[in-house]
Design a protein around this motif. Structure first.
Motif, PDB file in Angstrom:
ATOM      1  N   MET A 632       0.821  -1.205   0.000  1.00 37.10           N
ATOM      2  CA  MET A 632       0.000   0.000   0.000  1.00 37.10           C
ATOM      3  C   MET A 632       0.861   1.265   0.000  1.00 37.10           C
ATOM      4  SD  MET A 632      -2.937  -1.140  -0.350  1.00 37.10           S
ATOM      5  CE  MET A 632      -3.614   0.512  -0.415  1.00 37.10           C
ATOM      6  N   PHE A 636       0.491   3.904  -2.986  1.00 40.75           N
ATOM      7  CA  PHE A 636       0.137   5.300  -2.709  1.00 40.75           C
ATOM      8  C   PHE A 636       1.163   6.242  -3.329  1.00 40.75           C
ATOM      9  CE2 PHE A 636      -0.080   9.197  -0.303  1.00 40.75           C
ATOM     10  CZ  PHE A 636      -1.442   9.376  -0.069  1.00 40.75           C
ATOM     11  N   ASN A 640       0.905   8.926  -6.516  1.00 37.05           N
ATOM     12  CA  ASN A 640       1.024  10.315  -6.086  1.00 37.05           C
ATOM     13  C   ASN A 640       2.120  11.083  -6.818  1.00 37.05           C
ATOM     14  OD1 ASN A 640       0.170  12.475  -4.431  1.00 37.05           O
ATOM     15  ND2 ASN A 640       1.909  12.136  -3.060  1.00 37.05           N
ATOM     16  N   SER A 658       1.742   0.355 -10.549  1.00 39.01           N
ATOM     17  CA  SER A 658       0.583   0.449  -9.649  1.00 39.01           C
ATOM     18  C   SER A 658      -0.545  -0.454 -10.145  1.00 39.01           C
ATOM     19  CB  SER A 658       0.113   1.900  -9.535  1.00 39.01           C
ATOM     20  OG  SER A 658      -0.384   2.370 -10.777  1.00 39.01           O
ATOM     21  N   TYR A 674      -7.904  -2.990  -1.180  1.00 37.39           N
ATOM     22  CA  TYR A 674      -6.814  -2.076  -1.526  1.00 37.39           C
ATOM     23  C   TYR A 674      -7.354  -0.665  -1.801  1.00 37.39           C
ATOM     24  CZ  TYR A 674      -3.125  -5.620  -1.741  1.00 37.39           C
ATOM     25  OH  TYR A 674      -2.187  -6.585  -1.405  1.00 37.39           O
ATOM     26  N   LEU A 678      -6.540   2.779   0.286  1.00 37.43           N
ATOM     27  CA  LEU A 678      -6.089   4.024  -0.354  1.00 37.43           C
ATOM     28  C   LEU A 678      -6.940   5.203   0.104  1.00 37.43           C
ATOM     29  CD1 LEU A 678      -5.336   3.004  -4.082  1.00 37.43           C
ATOM     30  CD2 LEU A 678      -3.675   3.710  -2.359  1.00 37.43           C
ATOM     31  N   GLN A 679      -8.246   4.980   0.228  1.00 33.73           N
ATOM     32  CA  GLN A 679      -9.141   6.037   0.701  1.00 33.73           C
ATOM     33  C   GLN A 679      -8.775   6.476   2.112  1.00 33.73           C
ATOM     34  OE1 GLN A 679     -13.170   4.930   1.763  1.00 33.73           O
ATOM     35  NE2 GLN A 679     -14.004   6.728   0.665  1.00 33.73           N
ATOM     36  N   GLU A 682      -5.682   8.572   2.083  1.00 35.82           N
ATOM     37  CA  GLU A 682      -6.020   9.929   1.649  1.00 35.82           C
ATOM     38  C   GLU A 682      -6.494  10.774   2.832  1.00 35.82           C
ATOM     39  OE1 GLU A 682      -7.716  10.294  -2.888  1.00 35.82           O
ATOM     40  OE2 GLU A 682      -9.073   9.642  -1.303  1.00 35.82           O
ATOM     41  N   LEU A 691      -5.928  11.721  -4.320  1.00 33.23           N
ATOM     42  CA  LEU A 691      -5.186  10.609  -4.917  1.00 33.23           C
ATOM     43  C   LEU A 691      -6.065   9.831  -5.897  1.00 33.23           C
ATOM     44  CD1 LEU A 691      -2.334   9.078  -4.466  1.00 33.23           C
ATOM     45  CD2 LEU A 691      -3.796   7.325  -3.458  1.00 33.23           C
ATOM     46  N   LEU A 692      -7.288   9.485  -5.479  1.00 31.26           N
ATOM     47  CA  LEU A 692      -8.154   8.661  -6.317  1.00 31.26           C
ATOM     48  C   LEU A 692      -8.652   9.423  -7.546  1.00 31.26           C
ATOM     49  CD1 LEU A 692     -10.154   6.725  -3.565  1.00 31.26           C
ATOM     50  CD2 LEU A 692      -8.224   5.940  -4.941  1.00 31.26           C
TER      51      LEU A 692
END
Length: 763
Positions: A632, A636, A640, A658, A674, A678-679, A682, A691-692
């Motif tokens: 992760m 990330f 980014n 990624s 996953y 990621l959320q 953030e 990010l998303l």
């Protein structure tokens, strides 16, 4: 009464002469004022009106003015040249005038090149400037192009000797006077005509050098298919001429670089490709096709590239070319260096110098027979190196062009790689001598040194040839790859070759993974050498580190033995932490290794084998990558550090790495996990959605980029062993607009932070 009309007639005649003079002087009928003549000539040169040529002045006036201004009699000589070079002239007197002008300019150009331009700083108006200002350049262009004019069905002719003088004067003027080369480049008919002068050996070198300089500043690339009888011209070149012609080809087959960084982004490249599709092939592509249509062209280049020094041009013709170089300033520095090498070797051997004054020559223009009886070996080698540099560059460009597959087959057929292998020790990677050739202001380790440049060009060609293609087996006990590994291990830490060496070896492995190829390199200690450079020497160069990480990834991918060797070398936590520090210092550089290790871990986990199980339980690197927090963290940061507007050929690998992590998660039905993680990451950074949203835009671009019909998707497929259809499916799932889908990105972007429909082409 008759006298009156006569007087009136005389007055009218005088009026016409005054009007003609006024017209010649741009409408100004008075005597030119000495103080502003040069200014008016310069304005006339820029506008095409007014004073533009010496013929617009009287010889008396020019002589008087010359006494004050010290113009070396150049305007008067141009006046005579104009008078003796008309269409019906036999050009005999014209040639003698050129012989007077030539030394006035050549001495100045020699000083300009060899004395760091001090000469031009001391002179108020250099001879070359005066020559151009009084119309000399335009006049010589007209004289040279006289053979294109027909009188009563017969074309005019001028001698090779006269053409040679004109070319020499033009080049010297280009060297010293700013703007002349660009003006010549704008005369497209003249540039095309120059190619026809290369049919004569007497004018070949001068013509080729002038063309090279003109094409170097020409805004629009010349099209070789417009050159009359190109195939016949090139086919009739001897090997020495063909090698020199490659200097011109280097300019005509390479795509023009605008110099704007934005043009290197994938967005800009895609836009350019769309534009190219509507416009058709570029000039560079047309020129490449024109050359490849010439019978035997690639074969001759391969023979030149693999020719041994002992097979090269004989001493006499080489010395003849050196004499040309002596009077042709493009190669003055090279000649100076070659002369020094010769003298050093002569002193070392206590033998008389090989090169006496080139002025004391026989009728044929060559130094005396006793002087050319023996040529120093180092000079022969330098001569061959200068040739091979140009030839290898042309082959390299062709290997990367639109007809790359055709070129690859031809190069393989003509055994280029085995031939280069035979030259490796004695020429390409020979040991430096104390008198190795270097140019003024540089040293042996400078990238401008011919020795250094040859090595880099050789490695670039090897990389282009091996990339995604099968490689040929070389003759002898040691193949090219073995030799390359040997010099790679001996290379100093600060060497500029490390990057190119790693790239060349990596291209040998790139594509579908070959266990046999990996073991070949592993048994020769390549993995340990790379780890030593990354960990123990703590390499600081970003370029070298990137090439080593890429090579390490290809070497270890899916190979259990490689991971065992890795664990044996990285045998302490301290070493492992240094290794991780290097990886984490720049993911743009190391992401290909992260991808290869992630893919290998996935394969090993699905295998039932004691050897694999042992590696999984012992290898620090596999244990580190297997942790979800580690994956992760990489995921990330990979997303980014890139944005659609900043994607290049270099960093787009971060996007694909990624995707590999998420595709493997999807296989294990962990994709929603996953995305949810990621959320959370953030939100922990206090920037929800940033990010998303970015990842969503990146994936939209990925579809545009990789689903284009001209894009080759096999690279992604071969490097990952994941079918391209699975890549496409995963991207489509992630871009699903249904907010109820657990695998769609939009499900994890809160409504207030949604920003997924951005048109990135407008930013």
């Amino acid at each position: 009464m008759a006298a009156a009309p006569a007087a009136a007639g005389a007055g009218a005649s005088r009026g016409r002469r005054l009007a003609a003079t006024a017209a010649a002087w741009g409408g100004w009928g008075g005597r030119p004022r000495p103080g502003n003549i040069l200014l008016q000539l310069r304005q006339g040169q820029l506008t095409g009106r007014g004073l533009v040529r010496a013929v617009q002045f009287t010889e008396t006036f020019l002589t008087e003015r010359d006494k004050l201004s010290k113009w070396s009699g150049i305007p008067q000589l141009l006046l005579k040249l104009y008078a003796t070079s008309h269409l019906h002239s036999d050009f005999v007197e014209c040639q003698s005038i050129l012989k007077e002008i030539s030394p006035l300019l050549s001495m100045e150009a020699m000083a300009f090149v060899t004395e760091d331009r001090k000469f031009t700083q001391e002179a108020t108006y250099p001879n070359t400037y005066i020559f151009d200002l009084f119309g000399g350049v335009d006049l010589l262009v007209e004289i040279l192009m006289r053979p294109t004019i027909s009188i009563r069905g017969q074309k005019l002719k001028i001698s090779d000797e006269m053409s040679k003088d004109c070319l020499s004067i033009l080049y010297n003027t280009c060297v010293c006077t700013e703007g002349v080369t660009k003006r010549l480049a704008e005369k497209n008919d003249f540039v095309i005509f120059l190619f026809t002068l290369m049919t004569s050996k007497k004018t070949f070198l001068q013509t080729a050098t002038l063309i090279e300089d003109i094409l170097g500043v020409k805004k629009e690339m010349i099209r070789l298919d417009e050159v009359p009888n190109l195939s016949s011209l090139v086919s009739n070149f001897d090997q020495q001429q063909l090698a020199n012609f490659c200097r011109i080809l280097a300019v005509t087959i390479s795509e023009m670089d605008t110099g704007n960084d934005d043009k290197h982004t994938l967005l800009a490249k895609n836009a350019q490709q769309k534009k190219s599709l509507s416009l058709g092939p570029s000039a560079a592509e047309i020129n490449q096709a024109a050359l490849l249509s010439i019978p035997g062209f690639v074969e001759r280049l391969c023979k030149l590239a693999t020719r041994k020094v002992s097979e090269s041009t004989g001493t006499a013709s080489f010395l003849q070319e050196l004499e040309e170089w002596y009077t042709w300033l493009d190669n003055a520095l090279v000649l100076d260096a070659l002369m020094r090498v010769a003298n050093e070797e002569s002193e070392h051997n206590q033998a008389p110098t090989v090169f006496p004054s080139l002025g004391t020559s026989e009728e044929g223009g060559l130094p005396h027979t006793s002087a050319r009886a023996q040529l120093p070996q180092s000079m022969k080698i330098m001569h061959e190196i200068m040739y091979k540099l140009e030839v290898l560059y042309v082959l390299c460009v062709l290997l990367m062009g639109r007809q790359r597959n055709q070129v690859h087959r031809m190069i393989a057929e003509f055994k280029l790689i085995p031939g280069l292998n035979n030259l490796f020790d004695k020429l390409i990677w020979r040991k430096h001598s104390a008198s190795a050739l270097v140019l003024h202001g540089h040293n042996q380790n400078c990238d401008c040194s011919p020795d250094i440049t040859l090595k880099i060009q050789f490695l670039r060609l090897l990389q282009s040839f091996s990339d995604h293609h099968e490689s040929l087996v070389c003759d002898g006990k040691r193949g090219l790859l073995t030799r390359l590994l040997q010099v790679m291990k001996k290379e100093p830490a600060e060497s500029s070759f490390r990057f190119w060496q790693a790239r060349a070896v990596e291209s040998f492995l790139r594509g579908t993974t070959s266990y046999a190829d990996q073991m070949f390199l592993l048994k020769r200690g390549l993995l340990e050498h790379i780890l030593y450079c990354i960990v123990d020497s703590e390499c600081k160069s970003r370029d070298v580190l990137q090439s080593y990480f890429d090579l390490l990834g290809e070497l270890m991918k899916f190979n259990v033995d490689a991971f065992k060797r890795f664990n044996k070398y990285i045998n302490t936590d301290a070493k492992f932490q240094v290794f991780l520090k290097q990886i984490n210092s720049s993911l743009v550089d190391s992401n290909m290794l992260v991808r290869c290790v992630t893919l290998s871990l996935d394969r090993f986990e699905n295998q039932v084998d004691m050897k694999v199980a042992e590696v999984l339980s012992e290898c620090r690197l596999l244990a580190y990558i297997s942790q979800v927090p580690t994956q992760m963290s990489f995921l990330f940061r990979l997303i980014n550090i890139i944005h659609v507007q900043t994607l290049t050929q270099e960093n787009v690998s971060c996007l694909n790495t990624s995707l590999v992590i998420l595709m493997l998660a999807r296989r294990k039905e962990r994709l929603p996990l996953y995305l949810r993680l990621l959320q959370r990451m953030e939100h922990s950074k206090k920037y929800p959605g940033f990010l998303l949203n970015n990842f969503h835009n990146l994936l939209r671009f990925w579809q545009q980029h990789y689903l284009h019909k001209d894009k080759d998707s096999t690279c992604l497929e071969n490097s990952s062993c994941i079918s391209f259809s699975y890549w496409k499916e995963t991207v489509s799932i992630l871009l699903n607009p249904d907010r109820q889908s657990p695998s769609a990105l939009v499900s994890y972007i809160e409504e207030p932070y949604m920003d997924i429909d951005r048109d990135f082409t407008e930013e």
